[in-house]
Design a protein around this motif. Structure first.
Motif, PDB file in Angstrom:
ATOM      1  N   MET A   1       0.884  -1.324   0.095  1.00 17.65           N
ATOM      2  CA  MET A   1      -0.263   0.169  -0.219  1.00 17.65           C
ATOM      3  C   MET A   1       0.897   1.382  -0.188  1.00 17.65           C
ATOM      4  O   MET A   1       1.760   1.437   0.902  1.00 17.65           O
ATOM      5  N   GLN A   2       0.573   2.205  -0.925  1.00 19.63           N
ATOM      6  CA  GLN A   2       1.440   3.380  -0.972  1.00 19.63           C
ATOM      7  C   GLN A   2       0.960   4.231   0.087  1.00 19.63           C
ATOM      8  O   GLN A   2      -0.536   4.431   0.333  1.00 19.63           O
ATOM      9  N   GLN A   3       1.876   4.792   1.068  1.00 23.15           N
ATOM     10  CA  GLN A   3       1.339   5.861   2.349  1.00 23.15           C
ATOM     11  C   GLN A   3       0.820   6.769   1.807  1.00 23.15           C
ATOM     12  O   GLN A   3       1.037   7.554   0.935  1.00 23.15           O
ATOM     13  N   ASN A   4      -0.378   7.154   2.395  1.00 25.09           N
ATOM     14  CA  ASN A   4      -1.367   8.337   2.213  1.00 25.09           C
ATOM     15  C   ASN A   4      -0.288   9.681   2.955  1.00 25.09           C
ATOM     16  O   ASN A   4       0.318   9.510   3.899  1.00 25.09           O
TER      17      ASN A   4
ATOM     18  N   GLU B 298       0.495   7.741   8.972  1.00 24.11           N
ATOM     19  CA  GLU B 298      -0.507   8.611   8.392  1.00 24.11           C
ATOM     20  C   GLU B 298      -1.710   9.479   9.202  1.00 24.11           C
ATOM     21  O   GLU B 298      -1.907  10.416   8.571  1.00 24.11           O
TER      22      GLU B 298
ATOM     23  N   LEU C 292      -7.072   4.673   6.217  1.00 22.03           N
ATOM     24  CA  LEU C 292      -5.830   4.564   5.827  1.00 22.03           C
ATOM     25  C   LEU C 292      -5.945   3.979   4.154  1.00 22.03           C
ATOM     26  O   LEU C 292      -4.922   4.199   3.400  1.00 22.03           O
ATOM     27  N   ASP C 293      -6.832   3.179   3.803  1.00 24.29           N
ATOM     28  CA  ASP C 293      -6.885   2.598   2.585  1.00 24.29           C
ATOM     29  C   ASP C 293      -8.345   2.519   1.905  1.00 24.29           C
ATOM     30  O   ASP C 293      -8.811   1.450   2.152  1.00 24.29           O
ATOM     31  N   GLU C 294      -9.004   3.590   1.496  1.00 26.47           N
ATOM     32  CA  GLU C 294     -10.316   3.649   1.190  1.00 26.47           C
ATOM     33  C   GLU C 294     -10.604   2.707  -0.178  1.00 26.47           C
ATOM     34  O   GLU C 294     -11.744   1.906  -0.250  1.00 26.47           O
TER      35      GLU C 294
ATOM     36  N   LEU D  74      -3.447  -5.549   6.586  1.00 25.02           N
ATOM     37  CA  LEU D  74      -2.959  -4.133   7.017  1.00 25.02           C
ATOM     38  C   LEU D  74      -3.150  -3.997   8.483  1.00 25.02           C
ATOM     39  O   LEU D  74      -2.126  -3.408   9.016  1.00 25.02           O
TER      40      LEU D  74
END
Length: 307
Positions: free
Chosen positions: A1-4, A31, A251-253, A299
């Motif tokens: 996952m790319q960090q927001n 994040e 974190l990851d929608e 995650l």
């Protein structure tokens, strides 16, 4: 996952076993810049939920995050007692250290107003893990400050699923249906995560053993907390992780599927109080209805277990 990019958040909560796991996830995720934790009576009384927030912060050595006590009960009705699920201490009897600092105040609504008024409009998100009483009072008493909230992500409700405290009602919404109605009607950018999704995000005993075997304090505590769920509830080989879904969506929608629905809230006095209905006369709310369960659990466990 790319960090927001880092997002400033306030956690509004009633810890609570799964609240504690959710807060630990937030504290372990770069994040989130956690501006503060506001507490609400829900799973247990306000004194205990406030102390528990401090205890969870202490586990991570965080004395930089203020805890502000909020609503002592619903806007206009009696609250619930869930000590049979969460234990008399609210945390299932799991050992946590004492808070590192006393609460920073006992007026969460005033603190929310001041914090929102002094920050850039739209720069702060609220991650809501309990009844929506504090946010509703903010909307009622300080509407201009409430409009400065960037987004509310809340765990609550059941849309197409049965309820968990009534035939059609879920605990957080049923604990204060009037508050939920006020928040839904306020026109805030809001995403609701109901039982329809959270019941699909489930931990097994193998998962709790894995977490406790890491030796990482947040993971060890989370494993013990989920084990406490197994002790206090019966049936099945897994337990749902309701509140962590709020942080996981933030974190990851992309791991969730959301749909805008018009929702009305039952504010009556029957066992359906707090029930949600899809209704053309209701308020438009973005509702999570799908989730990639394996990915969100991966995650969660990776974050909790990180050194």
């Amino acid at each position: 996952m790319q960090q927001n990019p880092t997002r400033t958040v306030i956690i509004d909560t009633d810890p609570g076993i799964d609240d504690a796991v959710a807060i630990l996830l937030a504290l372990k995720s770069a994040e989130f810049d956690v501006k503060g934790i506001t507490t609400v009576a829900g799973n247990i009384g306000i004194a205990t939920t406030t102390r528990n927030a401090g205890r969870i912060l202490a586990l991570e050595g965080r004395n930089d995050v203020p805890v502000i006590a909020g609503a002592t009960g619903p806007l206009s009705r009696k609250g619930f007692d869930t000590a049979d699920i969460h234990g008399n201490d609210g945390l299932g009897g799991v050992a946590f250290p004492d808070p590192l600092a006393a609460p920073a105040g006992n007026d969460a609504v005033a603190w929310l107003r001041e914090t929102l008024d002094t920050a850039d409009a739209g720069s702060i998100a609220i991650l809501a893990l309990g009844p929506l009483t504090n946010i509703a009072r903010l909307v009622q008493e300080h509407p201009d400050a409430a409009k400065r909230i960037g987004r509310v992500i809340a765990m609550g409700g059941a849309v197409y699923e049965p309820g968990n405290i009534g035939p059609r009602s879920e605990f957080n919404i049923a604990a204060d249906p009037e508050a939920a109605e006020i928040v839904f009607d306020a026109g805030l950018e809001m995403t609701l995560i109901p039982l329809d999704v959270t019941r699909k995000v489930r931990a097994t005993r193998d998962d709790t053993a894995m977490l406790q075997n890491t030796g990482v304090p947040a993971a060890v505590a989370s494993g013990a907390l989920i084990d406490a769920y197994f002790q206090s509830t019966t049936g099945g080989e897994s337990r749902p992780l309701h509140d962590p879904c709020v942080m996981l969506l933030a974190l990851d929608e992309a791991l969730f599927g959301c749909e805008t629905l018009k929702l009305s809230v039952d504010t009556g006095t029957t066992r359906d109080a707090g029930a949600l209905s899809v209704d053309e006369t209701g308020s438009s709310v973005s509702v999570a209805l799908k989730v990639e369960s394996a990915a969100v659990l991966k995650l969660l466990y990776e974050r909790l277990s990180a050194e």
